[in-house]
Design a protein around this motif. Structure first.
Motif, PDB file in Angstrom:
ATOM      1  N   ARG A 177      -4.780 -28.887 -12.558  1.00 57.68           N
ATOM      2  CA  ARG A 177      -4.987 -29.924 -11.548  1.00 57.68           C
ATOM      3  C   ARG A 177      -6.143 -29.501 -10.657  1.00 57.68           C
ATOM      4  O   ARG A 177      -6.331 -28.314 -10.389  1.00 57.68           O
ATOM      5  N   HIS A 178      -6.911 -30.482 -10.188  1.00 60.24           N
ATOM      6  CA  HIS A 178      -8.107 -30.183  -9.420  1.00 60.24           C
ATOM      7  C   HIS A 178      -8.052 -30.865  -8.052  1.00 60.24           C
ATOM      8  O   HIS A 178      -7.604 -32.010  -7.947  1.00 60.24           O
ATOM      9  N   VAL A 179      -8.488 -30.136  -7.037  1.00 57.83           N
ATOM     10  CA  VAL A 179      -8.637 -30.706  -5.706  1.00 57.83           C
ATOM     11  C   VAL A 179     -10.013 -30.298  -5.178  1.00 57.83           C
ATOM     12  O   VAL A 179     -10.618 -29.333  -5.664  1.00 57.83           O
ATOM     13  N   VAL A 180     -10.497 -31.029  -4.196  1.00 56.59           N
ATOM     14  CA  VAL A 180     -11.815 -30.758  -3.622  1.00 56.59           C
ATOM     15  C   VAL A 180     -11.663 -30.159  -2.232  1.00 56.59           C
ATOM     16  O   VAL A 180     -10.910 -30.666  -1.398  1.00 56.59           O
ATOM     17  N   GLN A 181     -12.350 -29.051  -2.010  1.00 59.26           N
ATOM     18  CA  GLN A 181     -12.474 -28.462  -0.682  1.00 59.26           C
ATOM     19  C   GLN A 181     -13.947 -28.459  -0.284  1.00 59.26           C
ATOM     20  O   GLN A 181     -14.816 -28.825  -1.071  1.00 59.26           O
ATOM     21  N   PHE A 182     -14.206 -28.011   0.960  1.00 59.54           N
ATOM     22  CA  PHE A 182     -15.579 -27.969   1.446  1.00 59.54           C
ATOM     23  C   PHE A 182     -15.909 -26.545   1.901  1.00 59.54           C
ATOM     24  O   PHE A 182     -15.250 -25.995   2.783  1.00 59.54           O
ATOM     25  N   HIS A 183     -16.937 -25.958   1.261  1.00 58.90           N
ATOM     26  CA  HIS A 183     -17.333 -24.582   1.526  1.00 58.90           C
ATOM     27  C   HIS A 183     -18.810 -24.530   1.906  1.00 58.90           C
ATOM     28  O   HIS A 183     -19.609 -25.355   1.459  1.00 58.90           O
ATOM     29  N   TRP A 184     -19.161 -23.540   2.698  1.00 54.34           N
ATOM     30  CA  TRP A 184     -20.549 -23.291   3.071  1.00 54.34           C
ATOM     31  C   TRP A 184     -21.037 -22.025   2.390  1.00 54.34           C
ATOM     32  O   TRP A 184     -20.311 -21.019   2.340  1.00 54.34           O
ATOM     33  N   HIS A 185     -22.255 -22.084   1.853  1.00 53.08           N
ATOM     34  CA  HIS A 185     -22.820 -20.947   1.124  1.00 53.08           C
ATOM     35  C   HIS A 185     -23.990 -20.369   1.904  1.00 53.08           C
ATOM     36  O   HIS A 185     -24.937 -21.089   2.257  1.00 53.08           O
ATOM     37  N   ASN A 186     -23.932 -19.084   2.153  1.00 49.64           N
ATOM     38  CA  ASN A 186     -24.985 -18.394   2.901  1.00 49.64           C
ATOM     39  C   ASN A 186     -26.141 -18.034   1.974  1.00 49.64           C
ATOM     40  O   ASN A 186     -26.358 -16.871   1.628  1.00 49.64           O
ATOM     41  N   GLU A 187     -26.879 -19.065   1.576  1.00 51.17           N
ATOM     42  CA  GLU A 187     -28.019 -18.858   0.687  1.00 51.17           C
ATOM     43  C   GLU A 187     -29.091 -19.890   0.999  1.00 51.17           C
ATOM     44  O   GLU A 187     -28.859 -21.101   0.889  1.00 51.17           O
ATOM     45  N   SER A 188     -30.241 -19.427   1.363  1.00 49.84           N
ATOM     46  CA  SER A 188     -31.349 -20.330   1.649  1.00 49.84           C
ATOM     47  C   SER A 188     -31.834 -20.995   0.363  1.00 49.84           C
ATOM     48  O   SER A 188     -32.104 -20.293  -0.623  1.00 49.84           O
TER      49      SER A 188
END
Length: 401
Positions: A177-188
């Motif tokens: 099963r799949h759910v969506v979260q929101f993440h921030w990536h420290n990469e320019s």
């Protein structure tokens, strides 16, 4: 394989060592022995609250811990963040009992973390097979656990766990099963390297989003407002008590009760405070809002927030901008902002798909649920594609002024 009715039955050092081995050498804060023990010792995750611990452990001939897993017998579906209420209702309408069920997860903590902890691939496979045997036996009769279970759920799985729990190792033919979260990536997106500062992060965004964030930060910095980051180990009783007041207030505003009690937060600040961060806002010397984070060298986890006075944009400041600044300063690669809230995308977080494994014992329900999961997955894939088209980052950094 041993079934442990408390994490305290497993040696702390050995459990944490397995966590590091399965987590890139890093001690995952929410999977630490201290964290799980605080949940139990505080009374937050116990049989009385619907979280009966049934942690699994495999020891070697010399008594060393070879594999382990956080596992619970659940009498409800609260605090999981992968919702199966409709499944439970369907069971009940058919005259069957959905609860109790088996749950492999971290209580109240929807973060990416290894669940099948192991010292070797062979031990990991043995634990997955042991879980399958336990699930099958508990679904067939009441002898093993004293009750029959309907289903098994393993949530927020790493790729390694997916291979073990969604592959042939379990012999349960689990569904994903799949759910969506929101993440921030420290990469320019320009250099491919970590951001040097918050301003560089802002420059990577499109003009509208960059302008909005600057405006929100200006609104949040009203005269007399002070924001302080506090290491959990250094938090005073008053600072922690104020955070808990804010945390409880957030739940009450949503007509709910907090899952965690004050003793839990107090205990983890004492036993693992180096991986806890509080951010507190004060107005003219009086605290007005607070947010709570867990972190490792690689990831920052946004967990809780609350306020006693509603001030403009203070939620965005304490939950997102302070977190991103902290991650940049500490060289932390990822900030997990959690589930729900498309507004997070306007602040530089992007959708990430999280995977869980589910076993339904009753064949009469297994096929309908699998059909539902296929439709749900297609919908979520389309949703993720649509979201990706609305990223806050520039489409072409080199061309935009």
């Amino acid at each position: 394989m041993q079934i442990c009715q408390s994490i305290g039955e497993i040696a702390q050092a050995e459990w944490n060592s397995l966590v590091c081995k399965c987590n890139g050498g890093l001690l995952h804060p929410a999977l630490r022995h201290e964290y799980l023990l605080a949940l139990e010792a505080s009374g937050s995750a116990t049989a009385e609250t619907g979280w009966a611990p049934l942690h699994l452990a495999i020891h070697g001939d010399a008594g060393e811990l070879l594999a382990a897993m956080p596992l619970y017998l659940k009498s409800h579906s609260y605090g999981e963040y992968v919702f199966d209420w409709a499944w439970a209702q369907a069971y009940e309408r058919s005259g069957q009992r959905y609860y109790p069920k088996l749950l492999c997860a971290i209580p109240f903590t929807p973060v990416l973390a290894p669940k099948v902890l192991h010292a070797s691939p062979e031990a990991g496979k043995a634990l997955a097979q042991g879980l399958a045997q336990l699930t099958w036996q508990a679904a067939e009769n009441t002898e093993l656990l004293g009750t029959q279970i309907s289903t098994l759920h393993a949530l927020f799985l790493t790729q390694q766990d997916q291979q073990l729990l969604l592959g042939e190792a379990t012999s349960l033919n689990n569904s994903s099963r799949h759910v969506v979260q929101f993440h921030w990536h420290n990469e320019s997106p320009v250099s491919g390297k970590p951001f040097h500062g918050f301003d560089e992060f802002l420059e990577s965004l499109n003009q509208k989003k960059r302008k909005n964030i600057r405006a929100e930060r200006r609104k949040a910095t009203i005269e007399g407002l002070e924001i302080q980051r506090i290491q959990g180990a250094e938090a005073s009783e008053a600072e922690l008590a104020f955070f808990y007041q804010c945390y409880s207030r957030t739940y009450m505003e949503h007509f709910s009760s907090p899952y965690l009690n004050f003793d839990f937060f107090k205990q983890i600040c004492t036993t693992m405070g180096e991986q806890v961060l509080l951010v507190q806002a004060s107005l003219h010397g009086q605290p007005v809002a607070s947010s709570f984070f867990l972190y490792s060298e690689e990831r920052l986890y946004g967990r809780y927030w609350g306020c006693i006075e509603n001030l403009p944009c203070l939620h965005f400041e304490l939950c997102y901008y302070q977190a991103i600044e902290f991650a940049i300063e500490q060289g932390i690669e990822w900030f997990e902002g959690g589930a729900q809230g498309e507004h997070k995308m306007a602040r530089g977080l992007n959708p990430q798909t999280m995977v869980s494994a589910h076993y339904v014992h009753d064949n009469g329900f297994k096929l309908p649920i699998e059909n539902f999961l296929r439709r749900e997955k297609a919908h979520l894939e389309a949703y993720a594609v649509e979201l990706s088209e609305h990223t806050a980052f520039r489409a072409n950094t080199s061309l935009e002024s």
